[in-house]
Design a protein around this motif. Structure first.
Motif, short mmCIF file in Angstrom:
data_model
loop_
_atom_site.label_atom_id
_atom_site.label_comp_id
_atom_site.label_asym_id
_atom_site.label_seq_id
_atom_site.Cartn_x
_atom_site.Cartn_y
_atom_site.Cartn_z
N LEU A 65 0.86 -1.17 0.00
CA LEU A 65 0.00 0.00 0.00
C LEU A 65 0.90 1.22 0.00
O LEU A 65 1.90 1.27 0.72
CB LEU A 65 -0.92 0.00 1.22
CG LEU A 65 -2.00 1.10 1.28
CD1 LEU A 65 -3.28 0.56 1.93
CD2 LEU A 65 -1.52 2.32 2.01
N GLN A 66 0.54 2.18 -0.82
CA GLN A 66 1.38 3.38 -0.96
C GLN A 66 0.54 4.62 -0.71
O GLN A 66 -0.67 4.62 -0.93
CB GLN A 66 1.95 3.44 -2.39
CG GLN A 66 2.75 2.20 -2.77
CD GLN A 66 3.22 2.22 -4.19
OE1 GLN A 66 3.60 3.26 -4.72
NE2 GLN A 66 3.20 1.06 -4.84
N VAL A 75 -4.26 0.65 -7.65
CA VAL A 75 -5.62 1.17 -7.64
C VAL A 75 -5.68 2.30 -6.62
O VAL A 75 -5.36 2.10 -5.45
CB VAL A 75 -6.63 0.07 -7.29
CG1 VAL A 75 -8.04 0.64 -7.29
CG2 VAL A 75 -6.53 -1.08 -8.28
N PHE A 76 -6.06 3.46 -7.07
CA PHE A 76 -6.04 4.65 -6.24
C PHE A 76 -7.40 4.92 -5.64
O PHE A 76 -8.44 4.70 -6.25
CB PHE A 76 -5.63 5.87 -7.08
CG PHE A 76 -4.17 5.89 -7.43
CD1 PHE A 76 -3.71 5.16 -8.51
CD2 PHE A 76 -3.27 6.62 -6.67
CE1 PHE A 76 -2.36 5.18 -8.84
CE2 PHE A 76 -1.93 6.64 -7.00
CZ PHE A 76 -1.47 5.91 -8.08
N ALA A 136 -2.49 19.80 0.68
CA ALA A 136 -2.47 19.02 -0.56
C ALA A 136 -3.55 17.96 -0.47
O ALA A 136 -4.23 17.84 0.55
CB ALA A 136 -1.11 18.34 -0.76
N SER A 137 -3.71 17.20 -1.54
CA SER A 137 -4.55 16.01 -1.49
C SER A 137 -3.67 14.79 -1.31
O SER A 137 -2.58 14.72 -1.88
CB SER A 137 -5.36 15.88 -2.78
OG SER A 137 -6.31 16.92 -2.89
N TYR A 138 -4.15 13.86 -0.52
CA TYR A 138 -3.38 12.65 -0.21
C TYR A 138 -4.16 11.43 -0.68
O TYR A 138 -5.35 11.30 -0.37
CB TYR A 138 -3.08 12.58 1.28
CG TYR A 138 -2.12 13.65 1.72
CD1 TYR A 138 -2.58 14.95 1.98
CD2 TYR A 138 -0.76 13.40 1.84
CE1 TYR A 138 -1.70 15.96 2.34
CE2 TYR A 138 0.13 14.40 2.21
CZ TYR A 138 -0.35 15.67 2.45
OH TYR A 138 0.53 16.67 2.81
N PHE A 139 -3.47 10.57 -1.41
CA PHE A 139 -4.11 9.39 -1.98
C PHE A 139 -3.43 8.12 -1.48
O PHE A 139 -2.20 8.06 -1.41
CB PHE A 139 -3.99 9.40 -3.51
CG PHE A 139 -4.74 10.50 -4.18
CD1 PHE A 139 -4.17 11.76 -4.34
CD2 PHE A 139 -6.02 10.29 -4.67
CE1 PHE A 139 -4.86 12.79 -4.97
CE2 PHE A 139 -6.71 11.31 -5.29
CZ PHE A 139 -6.14 12.56 -5.44
N CYS A 140 -4.23 7.12 -1.17
CA CYS A 140 -3.65 5.81 -0.96
C CYS A 140 -3.82 5.01 -2.25
O CYS A 140 -4.74 5.25 -3.03
CB CYS A 140 -4.29 5.08 0.22
SG CYS A 140 -5.98 4.52 -0.02
N ALA A 141 -2.91 4.09 -2.47
CA ALA A 141 -2.96 3.24 -3.65
C ALA A 141 -2.54 1.84 -3.25
O ALA A 141 -1.56 1.67 -2.52
CB ALA A 141 -2.04 3.78 -4.74
#
Lengths: 118, 114
Positions: free
Chosen positions: B32-33, B103-104, B85-90
Protein backbone atom coordinates in the motif's frame (compact mmCIF):
# COMPACT_ATOMS: atom_id res chain seq x y z
CA UNK A 1 16.01 11.62 -9.53
CA UNK A 2 13.41 10.18 -11.82
CA UNK A 3 11.96 12.65 -14.20
CA UNK A 4 8.70 12.20 -16.06
CA UNK A 5 7.75 14.97 -18.43
CA UNK A 6 4.54 15.62 -20.32
CA UNK A 7 4.43 17.60 -23.52
CA UNK A 8 1.93 20.23 -22.40
CA UNK A 9 0.62 21.55 -19.07
CA UNK A 10 -2.53 22.98 -20.66
CA UNK A 11 -4.20 22.08 -23.93
CA UNK A 12 -7.40 23.31 -25.58
CA UNK A 13 -8.83 21.35 -28.50
CA UNK A 14 -12.06 21.27 -30.45
CA UNK A 15 -14.51 18.39 -30.67
CA UNK A 16 -13.47 15.91 -33.34
CA UNK A 17 -9.79 16.84 -33.34
CA UNK A 18 -7.12 14.19 -33.01
CA UNK A 19 -5.10 14.83 -29.87
CA UNK A 20 -1.67 13.52 -28.93
CA UNK A 21 -0.42 13.60 -25.36
CA UNK A 22 3.25 12.73 -24.99
CA UNK A 23 5.05 11.40 -21.96
CA UNK A 24 8.78 10.85 -21.61
CA UNK A 25 10.70 9.29 -18.71
CA UNK A 26 14.44 9.29 -18.23
CA UNK A 27 14.96 6.34 -15.87
CA UNK A 28 14.80 3.43 -18.29
CA UNK A 29 11.56 2.21 -16.69
CA UNK A 30 9.81 -0.72 -18.29
CA UNK A 31 6.30 0.23 -17.18
CA UNK A 32 4.38 3.34 -18.15
CA UNK A 33 0.80 4.39 -17.42
CA UNK A 34 -1.82 6.89 -18.47
CA UNK A 35 -4.50 8.01 -16.02
CA UNK A 36 -7.22 10.59 -16.10
CA UNK A 37 -8.28 12.42 -12.98
CA UNK A 38 -11.73 13.90 -12.50
CA UNK A 39 -13.34 15.47 -9.42
CA UNK A 40 -15.15 12.88 -7.36
CA UNK A 41 -13.80 10.00 -9.44
CA UNK A 42 -10.15 9.96 -8.43
CA UNK A 43 -7.52 8.51 -10.75
CA UNK A 44 -8.68 6.05 -13.36
CA UNK A 45 -6.30 3.98 -15.44
CA UNK A 46 -6.72 4.35 -19.19
CA UNK A 47 -3.89 2.23 -20.60
CA UNK A 48 -0.55 0.94 -19.50
CA UNK A 49 2.50 -0.56 -21.15
CA UNK A 50 5.01 -2.96 -19.64
CA UNK A 51 7.39 -3.04 -22.58
CA UNK A 52 8.09 -1.43 -25.93
CA UNK A 53 5.24 -2.05 -28.37
CA UNK A 54 3.23 -3.73 -25.60
CA UNK A 55 0.04 -2.24 -24.22
CA UNK A 56 -2.84 -3.27 -22.04
CA UNK A 57 -6.21 -1.70 -21.48
CA UNK A 58 -6.90 -0.17 -18.14
CA UNK A 59 -10.31 0.52 -16.65
CA UNK A 60 -11.51 3.16 -19.12
CA UNK A 61 -9.83 2.64 -22.53
CA UNK A 62 -12.80 3.60 -24.68
CA UNK A 63 -12.08 6.58 -26.92
CA UNK A 64 -8.32 6.32 -26.40
CA UNK A 65 -5.37 4.54 -27.94
CA UNK A 66 -1.69 4.47 -27.05
CA UNK A 67 1.67 4.04 -28.69
CA UNK A 68 4.99 2.89 -27.24
CA UNK A 69 7.59 2.77 -29.98
CA UNK A 70 10.52 3.60 -27.70
CA UNK A 71 11.08 2.62 -24.10
CA UNK A 72 11.20 6.18 -22.81
CA UNK A 73 8.10 7.48 -24.58
CA UNK A 74 4.43 6.62 -24.11
CA UNK A 75 1.83 8.50 -26.12
CA UNK A 76 -1.89 8.78 -25.45
CA UNK A 77 -4.06 9.42 -28.50
CA UNK A 78 -7.61 10.72 -28.59
CA UNK A 79 -8.71 9.76 -32.09
CA UNK A 80 -11.67 12.14 -32.11
CA UNK A 81 -11.82 14.33 -29.03
CA UNK A 82 -15.14 14.76 -27.28
CA UNK A 83 -16.23 17.12 -24.52
CA UNK A 84 -16.43 14.27 -22.01
CA UNK A 85 -12.69 13.80 -22.42
CA UNK A 86 -12.04 17.16 -20.79
CA UNK A 87 -9.91 16.15 -17.84
CA UNK A 88 -6.52 16.15 -16.17
CA UNK A 89 -4.28 13.51 -17.74
CA UNK A 90 -1.43 12.06 -15.73
CA UNK A 91 1.40 9.91 -17.00
CA UNK A 92 3.46 7.69 -14.70
CA UNK A 93 6.34 5.29 -14.97
CA UNK A 94 7.65 2.51 -12.78
CA UNK A 95 10.63 0.26 -12.73
CA UNK A 96 10.31 -3.48 -12.50
CA UNK A 97 10.61 -6.49 -14.64
CA UNK A 98 8.50 -6.25 -17.74
CA UNK A 99 5.38 -8.17 -16.87
CA UNK A 100 6.91 -9.36 -13.60
CA UNK A 101 4.73 -10.13 -10.63
CA UNK A 102 6.66 -7.91 -8.21
CA UNK A 103 6.24 -4.85 -10.33
CA UNK A 104 3.74 -2.89 -8.27
CA UNK A 105 6.20 -0.59 -6.61
CA UNK A 106 6.50 3.17 -6.67
CA UNK A 107 5.09 5.05 -9.61
CA UNK A 108 6.63 8.36 -10.67
CA UNK A 109 4.22 10.88 -12.09
CA UNK A 110 4.55 13.68 -14.57
CA UNK A 111 3.10 17.15 -13.84
CA UNK A 112 -0.11 16.44 -15.72
CA UNK A 113 -1.83 17.88 -18.78
CA UNK A 114 -5.10 19.68 -18.28
CA UNK A 115 -7.05 19.09 -21.49
CA UNK A 116 -10.14 21.08 -22.38
CA UNK A 117 -12.25 19.95 -25.33
CA UNK A 118 -14.64 22.61 -26.61
CA UNK B 1 -14.74 0.42 -8.41
CA UNK B 2 -11.87 1.98 -6.51
CA UNK B 3 -10.06 -0.37 -4.18
CA UNK B 4 -8.86 2.24 -1.74
CA UNK B 5 -11.26 4.56 0.02
CA UNK B 6 -9.88 7.45 2.01
CA UNK B 7 -11.49 8.94 5.05
CA UNK B 8 -12.17 11.76 5.65
CA UNK B 9 -12.69 13.30 2.21
CA UNK B 10 -11.55 16.65 3.57
CA UNK B 11 -9.64 17.68 6.68
CA UNK B 12 -8.81 21.15 7.93
CA UNK B 13 -6.47 21.67 10.90
CA UNK B 14 -4.26 24.33 12.44
CA UNK B 15 -0.57 24.50 11.70
CA UNK B 16 1.39 22.45 14.20
CA UNK B 17 -1.39 19.93 14.81
CA UNK B 18 -1.21 16.33 13.68
CA UNK B 19 -3.23 15.11 10.70
CA UNK B 20 -4.52 11.57 10.38
CA UNK B 21 -6.00 10.10 7.22
CA UNK B 22 -7.36 6.62 6.80
CA UNK B 23 -7.62 4.24 3.88
CA UNK B 24 -9.66 1.07 3.56
CA UNK B 25 -9.41 -1.51 0.83
CA UNK B 26 -11.23 -4.65 -0.18
CA UNK B 27 -8.94 -7.37 -1.51
CA UNK B 28 -5.56 -8.86 -0.64
CA UNK B 29 -2.64 -6.60 -1.37
CA UNK B 30 1.08 -6.80 -1.99
CA UNK B 31 1.72 -3.27 -0.78
CA UNK B 32 0.00 0.00 0.00
CA UNK B 33 1.38 3.38 -0.96
CA UNK B 34 0.58 6.96 -0.10
CA UNK B 35 0.95 9.82 -2.57
CA UNK B 36 0.58 13.58 -2.27
CA UNK B 37 -0.77 15.91 -4.94
CA UNK B 38 -0.43 19.64 -4.78
CA UNK B 39 -3.18 21.56 -6.55
CA UNK B 40 -3.03 21.11 -10.31
CA UNK B 41 0.15 19.03 -10.22
CA UNK B 42 1.18 15.41 -10.55
CA UNK B 43 1.33 12.93 -7.70
CA UNK B 44 4.43 12.51 -5.57
CA UNK B 45 5.20 9.23 -3.85
CA UNK B 46 5.47 9.54 -0.07
CA UNK B 47 5.82 6.10 1.41
CA UNK B 48 5.26 2.42 0.66
CA UNK B 49 4.38 -0.25 3.18
CA UNK B 50 4.40 -3.92 2.29
CA UNK B 51 1.76 -6.40 3.38
CA UNK B 52 4.11 -8.04 5.89
CA UNK B 53 4.89 -4.72 7.58
CA UNK B 54 2.77 -3.08 10.27
CA UNK B 55 4.30 0.36 10.64
CA UNK B 56 6.71 2.57 8.75
CA UNK B 57 8.17 6.01 9.36
CA UNK B 58 9.61 8.64 7.06
CA UNK B 59 10.43 12.00 8.59
CA UNK B 60 7.15 13.45 9.91
CA UNK B 61 5.14 10.68 8.27
CA UNK B 62 3.97 7.54 10.00
CA UNK B 63 2.03 4.86 8.16
CA UNK B 64 0.34 1.87 9.71
CA UNK B 65 -1.16 -1.14 8.00
CA UNK B 66 -3.67 -3.58 9.45
CA UNK B 67 -4.22 -6.35 6.93
CA UNK B 68 -6.79 -8.05 9.14
CA UNK B 69 -8.97 -4.94 8.93
CA UNK B 70 -7.83 -4.08 5.41
CA UNK B 71 -7.00 -0.57 6.47
CA UNK B 72 -4.11 1.87 6.66
CA UNK B 73 -3.55 5.25 8.23
CA UNK B 74 -1.22 8.11 7.39
CA UNK B 75 -0.19 10.40 10.23
CA UNK B 76 1.53 13.70 9.52
CA UNK B 77 2.97 15.18 12.69
CA UNK B 78 3.59 18.87 13.39
CA UNK B 79 1.79 19.94 10.22
CA UNK B 80 3.00 22.87 8.13
CA UNK B 81 1.28 25.08 5.60
CA UNK B 82 3.26 23.32 2.87
CA UNK B 83 1.50 20.05 3.76
CA UNK B 84 -1.70 21.45 2.26
CA UNK B 85 -2.47 19.02 -0.56
CA UNK B 86 -4.55 16.01 -1.49
CA UNK B 87 -3.38 12.65 -0.21
CA UNK B 88 -4.11 9.39 -1.98
CA UNK B 89 -3.65 5.81 -0.96
CA UNK B 90 -2.96 3.24 -3.65
CA UNK B 91 -2.98 -0.51 -3.34
CA UNK B 92 -0.86 -2.96 -5.27
CA UNK B 93 -2.65 -6.28 -5.77
CA UNK B 94 -1.39 -9.49 -4.28
CA UNK B 95 0.39 -11.87 -6.58
CA UNK B 96 -1.70 -13.28 -9.39
CA UNK B 97 -4.39 -10.67 -8.89
CA UNK B 98 -4.88 -7.85 -11.28
CA UNK B 99 -2.25 -6.92 -13.82
CA UNK B 100 0.39 -4.98 -11.90
CA UNK B 101 -1.99 -2.09 -11.54
CA UNK B 102 -2.08 0.25 -8.62
CA UNK B 103 -5.62 1.17 -7.64
CA UNK B 104 -6.04 4.65 -6.24
CA UNK B 105 -8.60 5.97 -3.82
CA UNK B 106 -10.34 9.30 -4.30
CA UNK B 107 -8.12 11.13 -1.86
CA UNK B 108 -8.29 13.28 1.26
CA UNK B 109 -8.02 17.02 0.80
CA UNK B 110 -5.89 18.36 3.67
CA UNK B 111 -5.82 22.06 4.47
CA UNK B 112 -3.38 23.46 7.02
CA UNK B 113 -4.49 26.81 8.41
CA UNK B 114 -1.77 29.23 9.57
Amino acid sequence: DVKVTQSSRYLVKRTGEKVFLECVQDMDHENMFWYRQDPGLGLRLIYFSYDVKMKEKGDIPEGYSVSREKKERFSLILESASTNQTSMYLCASRSGLAGGTYSTDTQYFGPGTRLTVL
Amino acid sequence: SQQGEEDPQALSIQEGENATMNCSYKTSINNLQWYRQNSGRGLVHLILIRSNEREKHSGRLRVTLDTSKKSSSLLITASRAADTASYFCATGPALLQGAQKLVFGQGTRLTINP
